[in-house]
Each structure stands twice: as structure tokens, then as C-alpha cells.
Design an enzyme around this catalytic site. Structure first.
Site, PDB file in Angstrom:
ATOM      1  N   CYS A  22      -1.472  43.881  30.875  1.00 61.18           N
ATOM      2  CA  CYS A  22      -0.362  42.752  31.207  1.00 61.18           C
ATOM      3  C   CYS A  22       0.742  43.356  31.980  1.00 61.18           C
ATOM      4  CB  CYS A  22       0.022  41.890  30.046  1.00 61.18           C
ATOM      5  SG  CYS A  22       1.029  43.093  29.014  1.00 61.18           S
ATOM      6  N   GLU A 136       7.210  45.401  16.911  1.00 58.90           N
ATOM      7  CA  GLU A 136       7.870  44.619  17.566  1.00 58.90           C
ATOM      8  C   GLU A 136       8.683  43.715  16.487  1.00 58.90           C
ATOM      9  OE1 GLU A 136       7.483  40.360  20.221  1.00 58.90           O
ATOM     10  OE2 GLU A 136       5.841  41.627  20.404  1.00 58.90           O
ATOM     11  N   CYS A 204       3.927  35.655  24.805  1.00 54.78           N
ATOM     12  CA  CYS A 204       3.797  36.148  25.870  1.00 54.78           C
ATOM     13  C   CYS A 204       2.724  35.415  26.844  1.00 54.78           C
ATOM     14  CB  CYS A 204       3.295  37.636  25.882  1.00 54.78           C
ATOM     15  SG  CYS A 204       2.501  38.107  27.014  1.00 54.78           S
TER      16      CYS A 204
END
Length: 326
Positions: A22, A136, A204
Site C-alpha cells: 500500500c 499501532e 485503511c
């Protein structure tokens, strides 16, 4: 979307598109490569730059030193923060140790950090949907630890306590399964009917797109092979999504050599995809491996075309400013 018919021998590969890198991962990996070119080794990276074994091993061979904590980086050295993001406490520690830093946090993770700060300023209780221990989640929670409660399992929903039911918002880790996240949101809304939604979708775009592509082909697959590492949240989700969407069998592998020949027995249609931190060379190796065993007919199943890209961290944008790293 339905794929074309199988090859005469009945064996075919359905190749998901989009798959692999990505924009955030591409930016993070290029950031480390450019740092190596500009400043020379060693370049320290806190945690894995992205969750992929091949990428980490390749960078290590080029002079990158991966550390778990900022305290392991020698004073004054250069450290890159991973795509998963870090908390303000980590930035503060780096400053105390006089480290030169480059922040490769994915801009989509940074967006969630800003949301945490905004809602914390407005004195909301923030329910963060994510997996305990994931880098994260640690970075996002660290933005306002006194306001954030992690919701991972259905049991966590029952444990949540809020001060004011009219001032509660949910946010999420960017790499979760869309379906799993909404399941958790619905459970939370049963407890807190006034629960506010994020100002924009936290999942995302790449995570969501890769899941949609797998869903489009899974029901036709006897086997789905997901290229990705065990510690990659979005790669593991692709295996789950494939099984939920009707694939008879699905497995996560780092390399083609990890495919168990038993999985192939009796399979006609094999689906192939890869997580958002996986370079396409690993997928090509898997396609070669399958072609050698009779699965040479490859049909791409396309559900989206991704054209997003992110600018590199400012320290690496201008080659003329050699003193850019602080």
C-alpha cells in the site's frame, strides 16, 4: 464479481487485485532505503519498519539495525520510526537521547492520532477497537492514555466504563477486518446508544480494498494462499475474510516454499493475494511455484485500482539540504 472459467486441466489461479504494497508501506520502506543512501549505515529502526519478514531481512543485510526500544539506539544516532506510529513518549525519549529522527508513520495512522487528540481535548472517552499489543494500538493509545480504552474482544465491550454516555466515540486500528470492526461497534452501541462515529473511516483504504478483492473470489476457491507474515494484522485478516467468504481452505505463508503439497491435493481453483506490506516479488515466486505444479492459468480478479501515493518525510525530500535530519 465472477471470474472466467477454469483451464482445460481444471487448474487455475485467481489473482486478487489490489494486493501487496500500500502507499503507506511503500513510503516507509523507501524512507529507510533513502536514509541509508543519504546518511549511510547504520540506520536504526524502532520495531520492524513494516510487518514483513522478507522486507526486514533485506534491509538488515543493507545495514539497518532493528531495535525494540529507543533506549537501545546509541546517543546521537539516526533512528526511523516505523509505519505503525509511535506515542509522544517515544518522541520525547528520542529527544532526551539527542537522537536524529525520521518519522515514517503512515499518514493514515497519523490521521487517527490526530482524531485521538481532538476528542481528548473535548474530554471524550475514546474506545479504540484494535488488537492488544499491536504497535499501532500502542502508539495511538499513547496519544492520550487517560482517555483511551482498548476494545479487542467481545468481553472487552462489557468491561468498558465511561464517565458520560453522551461523550463517547469509537476509533479503530487501521488494519482490522471491516466486518469484525463493525461487529464490535454494534456491540458497543448496544451499551452506549449515543456512541459517536469517527469523523471519517479509520480502516485503511488498502486494508479494505484487499478484503473486498478476496471476497470477490473466495467462494470459487478450493484454496486461498495469502502471502504475508505472522505478525501482519492485515495479512491475518485476509485469511479470515477468505474463509468467511466461502473459500474451502486458506493459509498464510511468507514464502512459496512454505506451501504444504497436501494443501494442493484435490484443489482446482487456487486464490492468491498478499498483505499490504508484501513486495510483489514474493507473489511472483508463488505463481512460479504453482505453475510448476500445473496451475499456469492465472486470471486476475480486479475490484479496484489504487493510485494513492504519499510524499516522503520532509527530511528526505530535498537532496540539497544535507542537514535536514534533526
Amino acid at each position: 464479481m465472477s471470474a472466467a472459467s477454469p483451464a482445460p486441466n481444471g487448474k487455475r489461479v485467481l489473482l486478487a487485485k489490489p494486493r501487496g504494497y500500500c502507499a503507506g508501506v511503500d513510503r516507509a520502506v523507501v524512507t529507510v532505503e533513502k536514509a541509508l543512501e543519504k546518511y549511510g549505515p547504520p540506520v536504526y529502526v524502532r520495531k520492524e519498519i513494516v510487518h514483513n519478514k522478507h522486507v526486514v531481512d533485506t534491509l538488515r543485510q543493507r545495514g539497518v539495525i532493528f531495535v525494540d526500544e529507543t533506549s537501545e539506539v546509541p546517543e546521537g544516532a539516526l533512528v526511523v520510526f516505523s509505519a505503525h506510529g509511535v506515542s509522544p513518549a517515544v518522541h520525547a525519549e528520542a529527544e532526551e537521547r539527542n537522537l536524529r529522527t525520521i518519522d515514517a508513520t503512515c499518514p493514515l495512522v497519523t490521521k487517527v492520532h490526530k482524531e485521538v487528540n481532538r476528542f481528548a481535548r473535548d474530554d471524550y472517552d475514546i474506545l479504540l477497537i484494535g488488537h492488544e499489543g499491536h504497535e499501532e494500538v500502542e502508539g495511538t493509545s499513547g496519544e492520550a492514555p487517560e482517555h483511551v480504552q482498548l476494545v479487542d474482544t467481545p468481553e472487552d465491550v462489557d468491561k468498558v466504563t465511561v464517565r458520560d454516555p453522551s461523550k463517547v466515540v469509537w476509533l479503530s486500528q487501521t488494519t482490522l477486518s471491516v466486518d469484525e470492526t463493525m461487529e464490535r461497534v454494534n456491540q458497543l452501541k448496544e451499551r452506549f446508544p449515543e456512541l459517536a462515529d469517527p469523523p471519517s473511516d479509520d480502516i485503511c483504504y488498502a486494508t479494505s480494498n484487499r478484503q473486498i478483492a478476496v471476497k470477490a473470489m473466495a467462494a470459487e476457491c478450493d484454496l486461498v494462499l495469502v502471502v504475508g507474515s505472522r505478525n501482519s494484522s492485515n495479512s491475518k485478516r485476509l485469511v479470515e475474510v477468505a474463509l468467511q467468504a466461502g473459500a474451502k481452505e486458506a493459509h498464510l505463508i511468507d514464502y512459496a516454499r512454505e506451501v504444504d503439497e497436501e494443501w494442493l491435493r484435490g484443489a482446482e481453483t487456487i486464490g492468491v493475494t498478499s498483505g499490504a506490506s508484501v513486495p510483489d516479488v514474493l507473489v511472483l515466486e508463488l505463481l512460479d511455484f504453482l505453475a510448476e505444479r500445473g496451475w499456469s492459468d492465472v486470471q486476475e480478479v480486479t475490484t479496484a485500482n489504487e493510485k494513492i501515493s504519499f510524499a516522503l518525510p520532509r527530511e528526505l525530500r530535498d537532496e540539497k539540504t544535507r542537514s535536514g535530519v534533526r
